[in-house]
Design a protein around this motif. Structure first.
Motif, short mmCIF file in Angstrom:
data_model
loop_
_atom_site.label_atom_id
_atom_site.label_comp_id
_atom_site.label_asym_id
_atom_site.label_seq_id
_atom_site.Cartn_x
_atom_site.Cartn_y
_atom_site.Cartn_z
N ILE A 228 2.91 -13.18 15.53
CA ILE A 228 4.16 -13.55 16.13
C ILE A 228 4.86 -13.80 14.82
N SER A 229 6.11 -13.54 14.75
CA SER A 229 7.12 -13.26 13.75
C SER A 229 7.43 -15.12 13.39
N ASN A 230 7.30 -15.11 11.96
CA ASN A 230 7.49 -16.21 11.42
C ASN A 230 6.76 -17.47 11.92
N LEU A 231 5.72 -17.28 12.57
CA LEU A 231 4.60 -18.09 13.02
C LEU A 231 3.11 -17.79 12.51
N GLY A 232 2.89 -16.56 12.40
CA GLY A 232 1.66 -15.99 11.88
C GLY A 232 0.74 -15.35 12.63
N LEU A 233 -0.46 -15.18 12.29
CA LEU A 233 -1.55 -14.60 13.28
C LEU A 233 -2.25 -15.45 14.01
N CYS A 234 -2.33 -15.14 15.46
CA CYS A 234 -2.70 -16.20 16.32
C CYS A 234 -4.44 -15.82 16.17
N ILE A 235 -5.10 -17.15 16.16
CA ILE A 235 -6.40 -17.30 16.10
C ILE A 235 -7.24 -17.60 17.47
N SER A 236 -6.47 -18.47 17.96
CA SER A 236 -7.02 -18.95 19.20
C SER A 236 -6.19 -19.66 19.97
N VAL A 237 -6.33 -19.81 21.42
CA VAL A 237 -5.68 -20.80 22.19
C VAL A 237 -6.19 -22.22 22.02
N TYR A 238 -5.34 -23.01 21.61
CA TYR A 238 -6.22 -24.44 21.37
C TYR A 238 -6.34 -25.18 22.45
N ASP A 239 -5.21 -25.47 23.41
CA ASP A 239 -5.09 -26.02 24.55
C ASP A 239 -3.84 -25.75 25.33
N ILE A 240 -3.84 -25.90 26.47
CA ILE A 240 -2.73 -25.95 27.55
C ILE A 240 -2.15 -27.18 27.95
N ARG A 241 -0.89 -27.35 27.65
CA ARG A 241 -0.20 -28.86 27.77
C ARG A 241 0.23 -29.07 28.99
N PHE B 262 -3.06 -18.66 11.87
CA PHE B 262 -3.06 -18.30 10.44
C PHE B 262 -1.57 -18.40 9.78
N GLN B 263 -1.41 -19.26 9.16
CA GLN B 263 0.04 -19.28 8.45
C GLN B 263 0.05 -19.82 7.06
N MET C 192 -3.31 -23.32 5.64
CA MET C 192 -3.70 -22.27 5.99
C MET C 192 -3.71 -21.96 7.53
N PHE C 193 -4.06 -22.89 8.39
CA PHE C 193 -4.13 -22.99 9.68
C PHE C 193 -3.22 -24.09 10.26
N CYS C 194 -2.47 -23.88 11.37
CA CYS C 194 -1.73 -24.79 12.03
C CYS C 194 -1.58 -24.69 13.50
N LEU C 195 -1.14 -25.64 14.23
CA LEU C 195 -1.04 -25.75 15.53
C LEU C 195 0.57 -25.30 15.97
N SER C 196 0.69 -24.16 16.65
CA SER C 196 2.39 -23.99 17.04
C SER C 196 2.28 -24.24 18.77
N LEU C 197 3.30 -24.90 19.11
CA LEU C 197 3.46 -25.27 20.43
C LEU C 197 4.52 -24.11 21.10
N LEU C 198 4.26 -23.57 21.99
CA LEU C 198 4.99 -22.58 22.64
C LEU C 198 5.29 -22.58 24.04
N GLU C 199 6.35 -22.13 24.75
CA GLU C 199 6.33 -22.08 25.89
C GLU C 199 6.44 -20.73 26.49
N HIS C 200 5.86 -20.24 27.70
CA HIS C 200 6.15 -18.62 28.27
C HIS C 200 6.06 -18.88 29.53
N SER C 201 6.68 -17.78 30.16
CA SER C 201 6.73 -17.49 31.56
C SER C 201 5.62 -16.43 31.53
N LEU C 202 4.49 -16.98 32.39
CA LEU C 202 3.27 -16.05 32.43
C LEU C 202 3.09 -15.73 33.88
#
Length: 205
Positions: free
Chosen positions: A39-52, A77-78, A1-11
């Motif tokens: 986020i399309s194909n990733l699901g609903l964002c529940i929280s920011v887990y960490d910053i790598r 949430f996926q 139901m819940f998973c971690l997704s790794l993303l990169e973003h210019s913020l």
């Protein structure tokens, strides 16, 4: 139901946040951008887990914001196809059942996939009618159901005033696997009667 997704973003971090610790300022901006968003194909964002990692900090002339390349992980949430979820009936109408998980409500169970034989009563509640027994699928009742499809519709260019609110993520149940506590209790009673040879035929052949 819940998973971690790794993303990169210019913020871009606006000037009024640059007096805060950098990690705190960036996390706050990530939460503002992604929290409770789909986020399309990733699901609903529940929280920011960490910053790598955080790189950059370039200031655009005439802007004042510092732009960083941030690599981070989000808790999403996926649900996966075939997963059994538990939710509560939020509303009921001729089209079927609308179910909520509390934090996510775009779950739809079409009328023809509700446990059969069922009928919609005058009060708008679906009732399973079997062998003289009536088991209503009441509002706010917890049910268990199986996921077989997740949709990420495209944002419509135009939308009618009376149209339902746009849902960027929809969970559709396309398999008749709906169990309430009342139905479970009823089935357990049938199992007991079958063990002593008194249960009626379920008629599912």
């Amino acid at each position: 139901m819940f998973c971690l997704s790794l993303l990169e973003h210019s913020l871009p971090v606006p000037p009024h946040l640059l007096n805060r610790p950098l990690a705190d300022a960036i996390k706050g901006e990530l939460e503002r951008l992604f929290l409770d968003k789909v986020i399309s194909n990733l699901g609903l964002c529940i929280s920011v887990y960490d910053i790598r990692s955080i790189d950059g900090g370039f200031i655009v002339p005439g802007d004042g914001s510092a732009t960083y390349k941030v690599v981070f992980r989000l808790v999403m949430f996926q649900p996966f196809v075939g997963e059994i979820l538990s939710g509560k009936i939020e509303r009921s109408d001729a089209t079927g059942l609308h179910v909520s998980l509390g934090f996510f409500s775009d779950i739809f169970i079409p009328a023809h996939l509700i446990v059969q034989p069922s009928e919609l009563e005058a009060d708008g509640i679906w009732v399973w009618k079997y062998d003289g027994s009536e088991l209503p699928l009441d509002l706010n009742e917890e049910i268990h159901f199986q996921v077989t499809n997740i949709k990420y519709p495209s944002i419509p260019a135009e939308q009618d005033e009376n149209a339902k609110p746009f849902s960027p993520m929809e969970i559709v149940v396309s398999f008749p696997c709906i169990i309430t506590s009342k139905i479970l209790s009823f089935c357990q009673s049938l199992t007991y009667l079958a063990s002593i040879g008194r249960a009626p035929s379920m008629g599912m052949d």
